[in-house]
Design a protein around this motif. Structure first.
Motif, PDB file in Angstrom:
ATOM      1  N   MET A  80       0.839  -1.167   0.000  1.00  0.00           N
ATOM      2  CA  MET A  80       0.000   0.000   0.000  1.00  0.00           C
ATOM      3  C   MET A  80       0.891   1.239   0.000  1.00  0.00           C
ATOM      4  O   MET A  80       1.918   1.272   0.647  1.00  0.00           O
ATOM      5  N   VAL A  81       0.479   2.274  -0.707  1.00  0.00           N
ATOM      6  CA  VAL A  81       1.211   3.532  -0.773  1.00  0.00           C
ATOM      7  C   VAL A  81       0.876   4.359   0.457  1.00  0.00           C
ATOM      8  O   VAL A  81      -0.283   4.595   0.768  1.00  0.00           O
ATOM      9  N   SER A  82       1.908   4.799   1.155  1.00  0.00           N
ATOM     10  CA  SER A  82       1.679   5.627   2.335  1.00  0.00           C
ATOM     11  C   SER A  82       1.367   7.054   1.908  1.00  0.00           C
ATOM     12  O   SER A  82       1.715   7.487   0.804  1.00  0.00           O
ATOM     13  N   ALA A  83       0.726   7.782   2.797  1.00  0.00           N
ATOM     14  CA  ALA A  83       0.383   9.177   2.511  1.00  0.00           C
ATOM     15  C   ALA A  83       1.634   9.993   2.243  1.00  0.00           C
ATOM     16  O   ALA A  83       1.621  10.910   1.414  1.00  0.00           O
ATOM     17  N   SER A  84       2.739   9.665   2.904  1.00  0.00           N
ATOM     18  CA  SER A  84       3.965  10.433   2.708  1.00  0.00           C
ATOM     19  C   SER A  84       4.547  10.241   1.313  1.00  0.00           C
ATOM     20  O   SER A  84       5.226  11.119   0.804  1.00  0.00           O
ATOM     21  N   CYS A  85       4.275   9.096   0.682  1.00  0.00           N
ATOM     22  CA  CYS A  85       4.790   8.833  -0.665  1.00  0.00           C
ATOM     23  C   CYS A  85       3.831   9.304  -1.763  1.00  0.00           C
ATOM     24  O   CYS A  85       4.257   9.537  -2.895  1.00  0.00           O
ATOM     25  N   ALA A  86       2.567   9.423  -1.437  1.00  0.00           N
ATOM     26  CA  ALA A  86       1.558   9.714  -2.463  1.00  0.00           C
ATOM     27  C   ALA A  86       1.842  11.019  -3.202  1.00  0.00           C
ATOM     28  O   ALA A  86       1.740  11.068  -4.433  1.00  0.00           O
ATOM     29  N   GLY A  87       2.204  12.057  -2.478  1.00  0.00           N
ATOM     30  CA  GLY A  87       2.477  13.347  -3.122  1.00  0.00           C
ATOM     31  C   GLY A  87       3.616  13.261  -4.118  1.00  0.00           C
ATOM     32  O   GLY A  87       3.527  13.779  -5.237  1.00  0.00           O
ATOM     33  N   ALA A  88       4.693  12.581  -3.737  1.00  0.00           N
ATOM     34  CA  ALA A  88       5.843  12.429  -4.631  1.00  0.00           C
ATOM     35  C   ALA A  88       5.473  11.619  -5.868  1.00  0.00           C
ATOM     36  O   ALA A  88       5.907  11.932  -6.984  1.00  0.00           O
ATOM     37  N   LEU A  89       4.668  10.586  -5.685  1.00  0.00           N
ATOM     38  CA  LEU A  89       4.246   9.771  -6.820  1.00  0.00           C
ATOM     39  C   LEU A  89       3.352  10.561  -7.780  1.00  0.00           C
ATOM     40  O   LEU A  89       3.483  10.446  -8.999  1.00  0.00           O
ATOM     41  N   LEU A  90       2.453  11.366  -7.233  1.00  0.00           N
ATOM     42  CA  LEU A  90       1.581  12.174  -8.083  1.00  0.00           C
ATOM     43  C   LEU A  90       2.382  13.210  -8.854  1.00  0.00           C
ATOM     44  O   LEU A  90       2.099  13.487 -10.029  1.00  0.00           O
ATOM     45  N   GLU A  91       3.402  13.791  -8.228  1.00  0.00           N
ATOM     46  CA  GLU A  91       4.270  14.750  -8.924  1.00  0.00           C
ATOM     47  C   GLU A  91       5.036  14.064 -10.059  1.00  0.00           C
ATOM     48  O   GLU A  91       5.139  14.606 -11.159  1.00  0.00           O
ATOM     49  N   ALA A  92       5.580  12.886  -9.784  1.00  0.00           N
ATOM     50  CA  ALA A  92       6.298  12.136 -10.813  1.00  0.00           C
ATOM     51  C   ALA A  92       5.364  11.771 -11.965  1.00  0.00           C
ATOM     52  O   ALA A  92       5.749  11.850 -13.140  1.00  0.00           O
ATOM     53  N   GLU A  93       4.143  11.380 -11.635  1.00  0.00           N
ATOM     54  CA  GLU A  93       3.166  11.050 -12.678  1.00  0.00           C
ATOM     55  C   GLU A  93       2.866  12.274 -13.537  1.00  0.00           C
ATOM     56  O   GLU A  93       2.814  12.180 -14.764  1.00  0.00           O
ATOM     57  N   ALA A  94       2.681  13.427 -12.908  1.00  0.00           N
ATOM     58  CA  ALA A  94       2.380  14.658 -13.656  1.00  0.00           C
ATOM     59  C   ALA A  94       3.530  15.011 -14.604  1.00  0.00           C
ATOM     60  O   ALA A  94       3.291  15.403 -15.752  1.00  0.00           O
ATOM     61  N   ARG A  95       4.768  14.856 -14.136  1.00  0.00           N
ATOM     62  CA  ARG A  95       5.926  15.139 -15.003  1.00  0.00           C
ATOM     63  C   ARG A  95       5.971  14.155 -16.177  1.00  0.00           C
ATOM     64  O   ARG A  95       6.214  14.554 -17.320  1.00  0.00           O
ATOM     65  N   ALA A  96       5.751  12.878 -15.905  1.00  0.00           N
ATOM     66  CA  ALA A  96       5.776  11.869 -16.962  1.00  0.00           C
ATOM     67  C   ALA A  96       4.661  12.120 -17.972  1.00  0.00           C
ATOM     68  O   ALA A  96       4.879  11.998 -19.188  1.00  0.00           O
ATOM     69  N   ARG A  97       3.480  12.472 -17.488  1.00  0.00           N
ATOM     70  CA  ARG A  97       2.360  12.753 -18.385  1.00  0.00           C
ATOM     71  C   ARG A  97       2.667  13.968 -19.254  1.00  0.00           C
ATOM     72  O   ARG A  97       2.439  13.955 -20.468  1.00  0.00           O
ATOM     73  N   ALA A  98       3.219  15.033 -18.643  1.00  0.00           N
ATOM     74  CA  ALA A  98       3.531  16.265 -19.381  1.00  0.00           C
ATOM     75  C   ALA A  98       4.607  16.037 -20.450  1.00  0.00           C
ATOM     76  O   ALA A  98       4.576  16.669 -21.511  1.00  0.00           O
ATOM     77  N   SER A  99       5.540  15.117 -20.192  1.00  0.00           N
ATOM     78  CA  SER A  99       6.609  14.865 -21.161  1.00  0.00           C
ATOM     79  C   SER A  99       6.308  13.691 -22.089  1.00  0.00           C
ATOM     80  O   SER A  99       7.150  13.297 -22.895  1.00  0.00           O
ATOM     81  N   ASN A 100       5.100  13.132 -21.982  1.00  0.00           N
ATOM     82  CA  ASN A 100       4.695  11.985 -22.808  1.00  0.00           C
ATOM     83  C   ASN A 100       5.676  10.820 -22.695  1.00  0.00           C
ATOM     84  O   ASN A 100       6.052  10.216 -23.694  1.00  0.00           O
ATOM     85  N   ALA A 101       6.080  10.512 -21.486  1.00  0.00           N
ATOM     86  CA  ALA A 101       7.014   9.416 -21.254  1.00  0.00           C
ATOM     87  C   ALA A 101       6.273   8.088 -21.163  1.00  0.00           C
ATOM     88  O   ALA A 101       5.158   8.013 -20.643  1.00  0.00           O
ATOM     89  N   GLY A 102       6.899   7.039 -21.674  1.00  0.00           N
ATOM     90  CA  GLY A 102       6.376   5.682 -21.536  1.00  0.00           C
ATOM     91  C   GLY A 102       4.925   5.534 -21.969  1.00  0.00           C
ATOM     92  O   GLY A 102       4.531   5.978 -23.047  1.00  0.00           O
ATOM     93  N   HIS A 103       4.133   4.899 -21.114  1.00  0.00           N
ATOM     94  CA  HIS A 103       2.727   4.661 -21.456  1.00  0.00           C
ATOM     95  C   HIS A 103       1.890   5.929 -21.455  1.00  0.00           C
ATOM     96  O   HIS A 103       0.751   5.913 -21.923  1.00  0.00           O
ATOM     97  N   TRP A 104       2.423   7.008 -20.952  1.00  0.00           N
ATOM     98  CA  TRP A 104       1.691   8.276 -21.047  1.00  0.00           C
ATOM     99  C   TRP A 104       1.648   8.737 -22.493  1.00  0.00           C
ATOM    100  O   TRP A 104       0.756   9.471 -22.886  1.00  0.00           O
TER     101      TRP A 104
END
Length: 131
Positions: free
Chosen positions: A1-25
């Protein structure tokens, strides 16, 4: 399970990957679906991991199982469910599910087809608040 302390960092990484069209994004595999798209293509998405965005219309509780309803008809519209056993994580995080009515969110999880598209989640980290 993802802890609350990690969730923010993961969402930021996802936003960067989505914005740069990386991988499956880039290939559209994890495009964010609207509640309307999901409801129309319910069977097509069943059994797959999806990210769904919409507003919570109603919150229900039946015998400790919570239902976040994204439409007026819980038997056909998209619903997120939280089991009684998993409610301890939401309480520990201080998240009052009844306060979510009217909130715009993004949820992540595996889709099932039960009374319409249904996404069981087990952690507050599955919910991203957009408001």
């Amino acid at each position: 399970m993802v802890s609350a302390s990690c969730a923010g960092a993961l969402l930021e990484a996802e936003a960067r990957a989505r914005a740069s069209n990386a991988g499956h994004w880039a290939d559209g595999r994890f495009d964010v679906l609207s509640v309307e798209e999901l409801t129309v293509g319910e069977r097509r998405f069943a059994g797959s991991f999806q990210i769904v965005e919409g507003s919570i219309v109603d919150v229900g509780d039946f015998r400790g199982r919570y239902f976040l309803n994204f439409g007026e008809d819980y038997k056909t519209d998209f619903t997120v469910t939280i089991s009684p056993a998993d409610m301890r994580y939401f309480r520990a995080a201080g998240l009052d599910l009844n306060s979510l009515e009217g909130k715009r969110v993004r949820v992540r999880g595996w889709l099932e087809s039960y009374n319409g598209p249904n996404m069981p989640i087990s952690t507050p980290a599955s919910i991203e608040f957009l408001d």
